[in-house]
Design a protein around this motif. Structure first.
Motif: not given
Ligand code: NAD
Length: 508
Positions: A357-358, A363-365, A388-390, A405-406
């Protein structure tokens, strides 16, 4: 084999305190059930509370020799079990279900202690799990065959359903009770013995189920549970031709290995693998309803659910208000030990899941996603992931391609229906999908076009014993639950009586 991982300062003692009150001390004994005997084992594996890393029980570590004994015992039990009337097998399954419900609280504490989910969700899992035994208890009596209008003069054509033989299940840690009863309920109802190898993270739930099965009158060898190294224990199951069917729930990666491994003995395989559910929100829908739905689809089981919404596509016109309302709802989630009654999000069962998850958030950020909402650093321990909301997620980010899965929600804006269905289907997973729209035409169109085994239209809660649970594409093979679930453990037999009139004459 589990090892102690970390010390969680806030939760020290919470599991011990609850377990002290557990009525059924035998649920903590950790012995494996092989051929009607409770095996203590020469070696023991430690069971860890994922919230604080503390070991609170240990279980027998079985090896390949134990598995061979279990296969032989299952084979011996087969003829006696299949010869019972379906209603007699059903009565035993019903007793097993009712014992589960009688001990729901103890089982729920056990599930939360080793899996981490909030205890309210664990209670629901016990009821959900018992529901499969009840469903298949009744379904046992409905394993109808067919009579086919004959294509030959004087012929009688029958299709019969017969139990396949010894079966095995390799089960995951996210639903440590229900994923066993969904498989074992069907197998036993069909007339087949089953050997279960549960996930090493959650063995106690499986062993408690075995205790209750024995009390319900499931005969020796018909339901066995062995805990140990997955590769060592699965090898005999794959190799042995007496094991006729294997049912697996878990990662696609392991599913592929098992599919390859089962090739040599040409075993019937049911695979319930990962998902990457698209959740489509159109601008004609009531925002509140959609947010309520996505909270369930994303955060149930702390996000550790193969049905979890992994790509939340929101139409541009309502993108901003949706994200704002979603962020508010996420901020209200309480993260903590699953045994604290107000907890909504527990720890991840495995550190590797929390790390993934982390990694997806990072990666997304890095690739330009916006962290819209995240709780302040809770510092509860390494297995906890802050919900967390991305926002502004794009298709090339890992989270848009690989199962999370998180409790991390990825929101992606879209313009048109044609565009979003193409994006939703551009993934090799095909377990579940969600469509939120108030247009009936659109709902019908999309439910037809979406490439997955299960679709929720304006709902995020659709599972249960009567539905055929399973995926398309790389999400799996076969179905669980419903009448289709029974067929996974049965063989069809076609019988052709060639000249019925002649047979009748001789009988005269
Ligand atoms: P996994 O596939 O490794 O574990 C599932 C089961 O398979 C466990 O019983 C495990 O002991 C067993 N197993 C593992 N390796 C095996 C092997 N080589 N041969 C035979 N059995 C083996 O899953 P995981 O690593 O615990 O979780 C990883 C990911 O899998 C998750 O992040 C999630 O994406 C997915 N997953 C999906 C589900 C589901 O409900 N479909 C459940 C659990 C995990």
């Amino acid at each position: 084999m589990q090892t102690l991982r970390h010390q969680g300062p806030r939760f020290a003692g919470i599991t011990t305190e609850h377990l002290r009150n557990i009525g059924r001390r035998d649920f903590l004994a950790g012995a494996a059930l092989v051929d009607g005997s409770w095996i203590e084992g020469e070696h023991r594996d430690v069971v860890v509370d994922p919230a604080n890393g503390q070991g609170f029980a240990d279980v027998a570590h079985c090896d390949a020799a134990d598995m061979n004994l279990a296969i032989a015992a299952a084979e011996r039990s087969f003829s006696g079990w299949r010869e019972l009337l379906p209603g007699e097998r059903g009565a035993i399954l019903k007793r097993w279900a009712s014992l589960m419900l009688d001990h729901s609280e103890e089982l729920a504490i056990l599930v939360t202690s080793e899996q981490g989910k909030p205890v309210a969700e664990a209670r629901c899992e016990i009821a959900y799990g018992a529901g499969f035994l009840e469903w298949f208890a009744a379904e046992a009596e409905r394993a109808y065959g067919e009579t086919i209008p004959s294509h030959k003069a004087g012929g009688l054509l029958q299709v019969r359903m017969q139990p396949i033989g010894v079966t095995a299940a390799i089960t995951p840690w996210n639903f440590p009770v229900a994923m066993i009863t969904r498989k074992a309920g069907a197998a036993l109802a069909a007339g087949c013995p089953m050997i279960v190898k549960p996930a090493p993270e959650t063995p106690l739930s499986a062993l408690a189920l075995a205790r209750l099965a024995e009390e319900a009158g499931v005969p020796r060898g018909v339901f066995q549970v062995l805990v140990g190294n997955p590769i060592e224990l699965s090898a005999p199951l794959l190799r042995d031709t007496r094991v006729r069917a294997l049912s697996f729930t878990g990662s696609t990666q392991v599913g592929r290995l098992l599919l390859g491994g089962a090739a040599e003995s040409v075993k019937k395989l049911s695979l319930e693998l990962g998902g990457h559910a698209p959740f489509l929100v159109f601008d004609d829908v009531d925002l509140e309803k959609a947010v309520k739905g996505v909270m369930v689809a994303k955060f149930a089981t702390s996000g550790q659910d193969c049905l979890a919404a992994n790509r939340i596509y929101v139409q541009k016109k309502i993108y901003r208000p949706f994200v704002a309302a979603f962020a508010l709802a996420i901020a209200r989630l309480k993260v903590g030990h699953g045994l604290e009654p107000e907890t909504n999000i527990g720890p991840m069962t495995k550190l590797s899941v929390a790390d993934k998850c982390r990694m997806q958030i990072d990666d997304a950020v890095k690739r330009g996603a916006r962290v819209v909402s995240t709780n302040p650093d809770l510092n509860l321990g390494p297995n906890f992931v802050t919900p967390t909301l991305l926002g502004e997620v794009t298709e090339e980010m890992l989270i848009a391609r690989e199962e999370t899965f998180g409790p991390v929600a990825a929101v992606l804006p879209f313009e048109s229906e044609e565009e979003v269905i193409a994006r939703a289907n551009a993934n090799e997973m095909g377990l579940a999908g969600y469509v939120y729209t108030d247009s009936l035409r659109r709902a019908l169109r999309l439910s037809e076009q979406i490439e997955c085994g299960m679709v929720g239209v304006n709902t995020a809660s659709f599972t249960g014993p009567p539905i055929p649970f399973g995926g398309w594409k790389q999400s799996g093979l076969g179905r669980e639950g419903s009448r289709h679930g029974l067929a996974e453990y049965m063989e069809l037999k076609y019988v052709c009586f060639g000249d019925l009139a002649a047979l009748e004459k001789r009988n005269d």
